[in-house]
Scaffold this motif. Structure first.
Motif, PDB file in Angstrom:
ATOM      1  N   TYR A   9     -21.171 -42.275  45.592  1.00 53.78           N
ATOM      2  CA  TYR A   9     -20.119 -43.274  45.467  1.00 53.78           C
ATOM      3  C   TYR A   9     -19.022 -42.930  46.473  1.00 53.78           C
ATOM      4  N   ALA A  13     -13.927 -44.935  44.820  1.00 52.77           N
ATOM      5  CA  ALA A  13     -14.624 -45.305  43.583  1.00 52.77           C
ATOM      6  C   ALA A  13     -14.656 -44.123  42.618  1.00 52.77           C
ATOM      7  N   LYS A  14     -14.875 -42.926  43.154  1.00 49.22           N
ATOM      8  CA  LYS A  14     -14.872 -41.727  42.310  1.00 49.22           C
ATOM      9  C   LYS A  14     -13.488 -41.497  41.704  1.00 49.22           C
ATOM     10  N   HIS A  17     -12.956 -43.972  38.947  1.00 47.11           N
ATOM     11  CA  HIS A  17     -13.813 -43.618  37.814  1.00 47.11           C
ATOM     12  C   HIS A  17     -13.186 -42.494  36.993  1.00 47.11           C
ATOM     13  N   ARG A  68     -15.396 -52.615  43.595  1.00 54.62           N
ATOM     14  CA  ARG A  68     -16.865 -52.589  43.464  1.00 54.62           C
ATOM     15  C   ARG A  68     -17.499 -53.868  43.994  1.00 54.62           C
ATOM     16  N   PRO A  73     -22.391 -50.106  44.671  1.00 53.58           N
ATOM     17  CA  PRO A  73     -22.710 -48.705  44.411  1.00 53.58           C
ATOM     18  C   PRO A  73     -24.018 -48.310  45.083  1.00 53.58           C
ATOM     19  N   ARG A 175     -23.761 -38.056  42.121  1.00 58.45           N
ATOM     20  CA  ARG A 175     -23.261 -39.172  42.923  1.00 58.45           C
ATOM     21  C   ARG A 175     -21.809 -39.497  42.614  1.00 58.45           C
ATOM     22  N   MET A 176     -21.385 -39.213  41.365  1.00 58.52           N
ATOM     23  CA  MET A 176     -20.028 -39.550  40.946  1.00 58.52           C
ATOM     24  C   MET A 176     -19.120 -38.330  40.903  1.00 58.52           C
TER      25      MET A 176
END
Length: 191
Positions: A9, A13-14, A17, A68, A73, A175-176
């Motif tokens: 990501y 985005a991380k 999140h 997003r 993603p 990924r995150m």
């Protein structure tokens, strides 16, 4: 073979999140804690903090959804079957819906109960409904139900991430996760 940036990501985005991931359970815990406290100035302050954080999550969720839409993603691992893919997409949609509907239901409830929401004690938000005590009580039940639904979805989301990490061992969780400087340095020195 996908490039590392195709399987991760984006940093923004991380960030969104993990900000929301830290705020949502905190707000939930604060909500459960303050609910049974006797009426006092301290309780009113906790309600204000709860609302401030709720509005913040609502705004962060809007930013996250907007981001997003413009930044898809990374693809899910090829080994995931159709049912797993549907569950992953459905779970994410449910979490996004809850990130919006929980704060919105709280705002609606406050409006119906005649208690204006003032973000960080500075920015008064408009009441979304006219004062209606019965509607406010109903919205309180809706707000509670949505929070329990969030707890359930959070549990499923966490269990799915742990399954991918420890059973499937497919790197999906990574990924995150934020990249540590040491791992980035190792990769760049090997390139």
């Amino acid at each position: 073979m996908p490039k590392p940036q195709d399987t991760q990501y984006a940093p923004f985005a991380k960030l969104l999140h993990w900000l929301i991931a830290l705020l949502m359970p905190g707000i939930l815990a604060l909500g459960f804690y303050m609910q049974d406290l006797p009426f006092s100035p301290g309780k009113l302050q906790l309600y204000s903090w709860h609302k401030w954080l709720g509005v913040t999550v609502f705004l962060l969720a809007l930013v996250r959804i907007g981001y997003r839409l413009g930044h898809p993603p990374p693809a899910l691992p090829a080994h995931m079957n159709r049912l797993e893919r549907l569950a992953a997409h459905g779970g994410h949609l449910a979490l996004y819906a809850l990130m919006l509907s929980i704060p919105l239901s709280g705002w609606l409830m406050s409006s119906a109960k005649g208690v204006q929401t003032v973000w960080f004690g500075v920015l008064p938000l408009p009441d979304l409904l006219a004062r209606d005590r019965a509607l406010g009580d109903t919205l309180a039940q809706v707000h509670a139900f949505l929070n329990f639904a969030f707890l359930g979805m959070l549990l499923l989301h966490t269990l799915a991430a742990l399954k991918h990490q420890f059973i499937d061992k497919d790197g999906l969780l990574a990924r995150m996760l934020p990249r540590c400087a040491c791992a980035t340095g190792k990769r760049s020195s090997q390139a």
